[in-house]
Design an enzyme around this catalytic site. Structure first.
Site, PDB file in Angstrom:
ATOM      1  N   ASP A  40       0.844  -1.197   0.000  1.00 17.22           N
ATOM      2  CA  ASP A  40       0.000   0.000   0.000  1.00 17.22           C
ATOM      3  C   ASP A  40       0.878   1.245   0.000  1.00 17.22           C
ATOM      4  O   ASP A  40       1.716   1.422   0.888  1.00 17.22           O
ATOM      5  CB  ASP A  40      -0.871   0.010   1.266  1.00 17.22           C
ATOM      6  CG  ASP A  40      -1.767   1.240   1.337  1.00 17.22           C
ATOM      7  OD1 ASP A  40      -2.881   1.182   0.782  1.00 17.22           O
ATOM      8  OD2 ASP A  40      -1.348   2.262   1.921  1.00 17.22           O
ATOM      9  N   TYR A  50       2.884   9.998   0.012  1.00 20.92           N
ATOM     10  CA  TYR A  50       3.922   9.431   0.879  1.00 20.92           C
ATOM     11  C   TYR A  50       5.328   9.710   0.340  1.00 20.92           C
ATOM     12  O   TYR A  50       6.314   9.422   1.021  1.00 20.92           O
ATOM     13  CB  TYR A  50       3.756   7.906   1.056  1.00 20.92           C
ATOM     14  CG  TYR A  50       2.450   7.446   1.639  1.00 20.92           C
ATOM     15  CD1 TYR A  50       1.548   8.345   2.217  1.00 20.92           C
ATOM     16  CD2 TYR A  50       2.085   6.102   1.618  1.00 20.92           C
ATOM     17  CE1 TYR A  50       0.335   7.913   2.736  1.00 20.92           C
ATOM     18  CE2 TYR A  50       0.885   5.665   2.148  1.00 20.92           C
ATOM     19  CZ  TYR A  50       0.002   6.574   2.692  1.00 20.92           C
ATOM     20  OH  TYR A  50      -1.197   6.132   3.204  1.00 20.92           O
ATOM     21  N   LYS A 102      -2.796   5.987  -4.211  1.00 18.63           N
ATOM     22  CA  LYS A 102      -3.912   6.885  -3.880  1.00 18.63           C
ATOM     23  C   LYS A 102      -3.762   8.258  -4.534  1.00 18.63           C
ATOM     24  O   LYS A 102      -2.652   8.784  -4.620  1.00 18.63           O
ATOM     25  CB  LYS A 102      -4.016   7.069  -2.359  1.00 18.63           C
ATOM     26  CG  LYS A 102      -3.980   5.761  -1.586  1.00 18.63           C
ATOM     27  CD  LYS A 102      -4.211   5.937  -0.094  1.00 18.63           C
ATOM     28  CE  LYS A 102      -3.888   4.640   0.643  1.00 18.63           C
ATOM     29  NZ  LYS A 102      -2.484   4.511   1.063  1.00 18.63           N
ATOM     30  N   HIS A 142      -7.822   9.387  -1.845  1.00 16.56           N
ATOM     31  CA  HIS A 142      -7.179   9.329  -0.525  1.00 16.56           C
ATOM     32  C   HIS A 142      -8.057   9.952   0.578  1.00 16.56           C
ATOM     33  O   HIS A 142      -8.156   9.421   1.677  1.00 16.56           O
ATOM     34  CB  HIS A 142      -5.823  10.034  -0.607  1.00 16.56           C
ATOM     35  CG  HIS A 142      -4.836   9.624   0.433  1.00 16.56           C
ATOM     36  ND1 HIS A 142      -3.479   9.672   0.241  1.00 16.56           N
ATOM     37  CD2 HIS A 142      -5.009   9.163   1.697  1.00 16.56           C
ATOM     38  CE1 HIS A 142      -2.865   9.249   1.331  1.00 16.56           C
ATOM     39  NE2 HIS A 142      -3.765   8.940   2.227  1.00 16.56           N
TER      40      HIS A 142
HETATM   41  N1  LIG Z   1      -5.612   6.182   3.815  1.00 19.03           N
HETATM   42  C1  LIG Z   1      -5.072   6.934   4.742  1.00 19.03           C
HETATM   43  O1  LIG Z   1      -5.440   8.107   4.943  1.00 19.03           O
HETATM   44  C2  LIG Z   1      -3.994   6.357   5.611  1.00 19.03           C
HETATM   45  C3  LIG Z   1      -3.644   6.990   6.817  1.00 19.03           C
HETATM   46  C4  LIG Z   1      -2.662   6.417   7.605  1.00 19.03           C
HETATM   47  C5  LIG Z   1      -2.047   5.230   7.193  1.00 19.03           C
HETATM   48  N2  LIG Z   1      -2.379   4.655   5.997  1.00 19.03           N
HETATM   49  C6  LIG Z   1      -1.712   3.412   5.513  1.00 19.03           C
HETATM   50  O2  LIG Z   1      -1.768   2.426   6.544  1.00 19.03           O
HETATM   51  C7  LIG Z   1      -0.462   2.017   6.882  1.00 19.03           C
HETATM   52  C8  LIG Z   1      -0.392   1.625   8.340  1.00 19.03           C
HETATM   53  O3  LIG Z   1      -0.724   2.711   9.180  1.00 19.03           O
HETATM   54  P1  LIG Z   1       0.362   3.446  10.106  1.00 19.03           P
HETATM   55  O4  LIG Z   1       1.705   3.337   9.471  1.00 19.03           O
HETATM   56  O5  LIG Z   1      -0.187   4.787  10.394  1.00 19.03           O
HETATM   57  O6  LIG Z   1       0.263   2.645  11.495  1.00 19.03           O
HETATM   58  P2  LIG Z   1       0.540   1.147  11.977  1.00 19.03           P
HETATM   59  O7  LIG Z   1       0.861   0.272  10.827  1.00 19.03           O
HETATM   60  O8  LIG Z   1      -0.602   0.772  12.837  1.00 19.03           O
HETATM   61  O9  LIG Z   1       1.802   1.329  12.908  1.00 19.03           O
HETATM   62  C9  LIG Z   1       3.077   1.575  12.365  1.00 19.03           C
HETATM   63  C10 LIG Z   1       4.046   1.730  13.520  1.00 19.03           C
HETATM   64  O10 LIG Z   1       4.007   0.562  14.338  1.00 19.03           O
HETATM   65  C11 LIG Z   1       5.278   0.003  14.474  1.00 19.03           C
HETATM   66  N3  LIG Z   1       5.088  -1.457  14.354  1.00 19.03           N
HETATM   67  C12 LIG Z   1       4.860  -2.173  13.236  1.00 19.03           C
HETATM   68  N4  LIG Z   1       4.703  -3.475  13.504  1.00 19.03           N
HETATM   69  C13 LIG Z   1       4.812  -3.598  14.844  1.00 19.03           C
HETATM   70  C14 LIG Z   1       4.759  -4.693  15.724  1.00 19.03           C
HETATM   71  N5  LIG Z   1       4.550  -5.934  15.269  1.00 19.03           N
HETATM   72  N6  LIG Z   1       4.922  -4.448  17.063  1.00 19.03           N
HETATM   73  C15 LIG Z   1       5.134  -3.192  17.527  1.00 19.03           C
HETATM   74  N7  LIG Z   1       5.203  -2.116  16.725  1.00 19.03           N
HETATM   75  C16 LIG Z   1       5.050  -2.312  15.400  1.00 19.03           C
HETATM   76  C17 LIG Z   1       6.109   0.560  13.351  1.00 19.03           C
HETATM   77  O11 LIG Z   1       7.457   0.717  13.772  1.00 19.03           O
HETATM   78  P3  LIG Z   1       8.744   0.347  12.863  1.00 19.03           P
HETATM   79  O12 LIG Z   1       8.487   0.809  11.465  1.00 19.03           O
HETATM   80  O13 LIG Z   1       9.841   1.107  13.540  1.00 19.03           O
HETATM   81  O14 LIG Z   1       8.928  -1.131  12.965  1.00 19.03           O
HETATM   82  C18 LIG Z   1       5.471   1.903  13.096  1.00 19.03           C
HETATM   83  O15 LIG Z   1       6.040   2.868  13.924  1.00 19.03           O
HETATM   84  C19 LIG Z   1       0.391   3.222   6.485  1.00 19.03           C
HETATM   85  O16 LIG Z   1       1.768   2.921   6.444  1.00 19.03           O
HETATM   86  C20 LIG Z   1      -0.232   3.593   5.177  1.00 19.03           C
HETATM   87  O17 LIG Z   1       0.191   2.705   4.147  1.00 19.03           O
HETATM   88  C21 LIG Z   1      -3.359   5.186   5.218  1.00 19.03           C
END
Ligand SMILES: NC(=O)c1ccc[n+]([C@@H]2O[C@H](COP(=O)([O-])OP(=O)(O)OC[C@H]3O[C@@H](n4cnc5c(N)ncnc54)[C@H](OP(=O)(O)O)[C@@H]3O)[C@@H](O)[C@H]2O)c1
Length: 305
Positions: free
Chosen positions: A49, A54, A83, A116
Site C-alpha cells: 500500500d 507518501y 492513492k 485518498h
Molecule cells: N488512507 C489513509 O489516509 C492512511 C492513513 C494512515 C495510514 N495509511 C496506511 O496504513 C499504513 C499503516 O498505518 P500506520 O503506518 O499509520 O500505522 P501502523 O501500521 O498501525 O503502525 C506503524 C508503527 O508501528 C510500528 N510497528 C509495526 N509493527 C509492529 C509490531 N509488530 N509491534 C510493535 N510495533 C510495530 C512501526 O514501527 P517500525 O516501522 O519502527 O517497525 C510503526 O512505527 C500506512 O503505512 C499507510 O500505508 C493510510
C-alpha cells in the site's frame, strides 16, 4: 513458514490479500522504503500500500522491480495500491495523475487506486470543494483505460460512502479507514458491508504502535494484563492479537514497519484463532480514538470526521 494468507473478494470478483505492507512514514532514511518492500516480498507479502503523498513511489517501485527481476515474483502475483491526492480531484486530472504515479513506480497498472480523502484542495492547499462524485468519474475512466483494475476510496464517512455508492457506475471496492482495537468503527464497517464495500484497516495497530508516545495515558492496550494473557496463550505479541482481531472481523490490514522481524510478525497471524470471548475483550479496548484525525482539513467542505 506461514499458514496461508487469506484473500478477500471484491464486489467486482477480483481478490486482495488480507495483509498488506503499509508504507507511510513521517521520517525515513534513503533506501528504507525499498528495503521494507523487498523484505516484505521475500517474507511472503503480496500486497503493498502506498500513496503519491507518501513521496516514496520511486523506492516502493524499485523494491517491487528488484524482486520481479530476481524472479521471486511476477507482477501478476502482487497487489499494489496507490492513492490520488487531494490536489488532483478534478475529473480530468485523475487519469493524468495516475499515469504519473505509474511512471514513478515503473508499473503498467495498479491493482487498486483510491481517492485518498473526500476533500479537495488547490496547489496552495485552499479548499476547492470539488465533489468526490466528480472525481469518481475520473476514477471510472482509469478503470476503462486499464490503468487500475479496481477503484475505491479512503476516509469516507457513512454519508459519503452511501452517496458515492448511490451514484457510481463502477462501485467502489473498498473504503480504507482507520480501524484498530482502540477505534473499532462498527457502524461504518457495518454500512460498508451492506454496500458490498470492503472496509480496509489503516493504522491497524492504533495505540499499540511504539511510534506514538504522544498518546501515553490512553494506551492501556499496551499494558493491560488481559491482553498479555491472550498473547501468551497463543505465543503471539499484542500487535499480532490486534491484527488477528481485525482479520477475524474480515477486515484486511496494512501494518507498516521498517523492522524486518516486525514485518514478518505482522504476516504471521493466520495460524491461530481468537475465541469469541477473547474477541470481545479486544473489542472492549475501543475508546473511539483517532490516531489520524486529519485536523489540518477540519475547515474543508468535505471533511469526513
Ligand atoms: N488512507 C489513509 O489516509 C492512511 C492513513 C494512515 C495510514 N495509511 C496506511 O496504513 C499504513 C499503516 O498505518 P500506520 O503506518 O499509520 O500505522 P501502523 O501500521 O498501525 O503502525 C506503524 C508503527 O508501528 C510500528 N510497528 C509495526 N509493527 C509492529 C509490531 N509488530 N509491534 C510493535 N510495533 C510495530 C512501526 O514501527 P517500525 O516501522 O519502527 O517497525 C510503526 O512505527 C500506512 O503505512 C499507510 O500505508 C493510510
Amino acid at each position: 513458514m506461514f499458514s496461508e494468507v487469506k484473500n478477500v473478494k471484491f464486489n467486482n470478483g477480483l481478490e486482495m490479500p488480507m495483509v498488506g505492507l503499509g508504507t507511510y512514514s513521517r521520517k525515513a532514511e534513503p533506501g528504507q522504503f525499498r528495503q521494507a518492500v523487498e523484505w516484505a516480498i521475500e517474507l511472503g507479502y503480496r500486497h503493498i500500500d502506498t500513496a503519491s503523498s507518501y513521496k516514496n513511489e520511486v523506492e516502493v517501485g524499485e523494491g517491487i522491480a528488484n524482486k520481479i527481476n530476481e524472479g521471486l515474483v511476477k507482477r501478476e502475483d502482487l497487489f499494489v495500491t496507490n492513492k490520488l491526492w487531494n490536489d488532483s480531484h478534478a475529473k480530468d486530472a485523475v487519469v493524468e495523475t495516475l499515469k504519473e504515479s505509474l511512471r514513478k513506480m515503473k508499473l503498467d497498472y495498479l491493482d487498486l487506486y483510491l481517492i485518498h480523502w473526500p476533500i479537495s484542495v488547490n496547489a496552495n492547499g485552499v479548499d476547492t470543494a470539488i465533489s468526490y462524485l466528480e472525481s469518481w468519474k475520473g476514477m471510472e475512466e482509469a478503470v476503462k483505460q486499464g490503468l487500475a483494475k479496481s477503484i475505491g476510496v479512503s476516509n469516507f464517512n457513512e454519508k459519503q460512502i452511501q452517496e458515492l455508492c448511490d451514484n457510481a457506475a463502477i462501485k467502489p471496492v473498498v473504503n480504507q479507514i482507520e480501524i484498530s482495537p482502540t477505534l473499532t468503527q462498527h457502524p461504518l464497517v457495518n454500512l460498508c458491508r451492506k454496500l458490498s464495500v470492503i472496509p480496509v484497516a489503516y493504522t491497524p495497530l492504533g495505540l499499540i504502535s511504539e511510534a506514538r508516545p504522544e498518546f501515553i495515558g490512553k494506551d492501556a492496550i499496551k499494558t493491560d494484563a488481559k491482553l498479555g494473557e491472550i498473547a501468551k496463550k497463543y505465543g503471539k505479541t499484542r500487535a499480532q492479537i490486534a491484527l488477528r482481531y481485525l482479520i477475524q472481523r474480515e477486515i484486511p490490514v496494512i501494518p507498516k514497519s521498517f523492522t524486518k522481524s516486525r514485518i514478518e510478525e505482522n504476516l504471521n497471524v493466520f495460524d491461530f484463532e481468537l475465541a469469541e470471548e477473547e474477541m470481545a475483550i479486544v473489542d472492549g479496548y475501543n475508546i473511539n480514538h483517532r490516531c489520524v484525525p486529519g485536523k489540518s482539513f477540519e475547515k474543508y467542505t468535505y471533511y469526513p470526521f
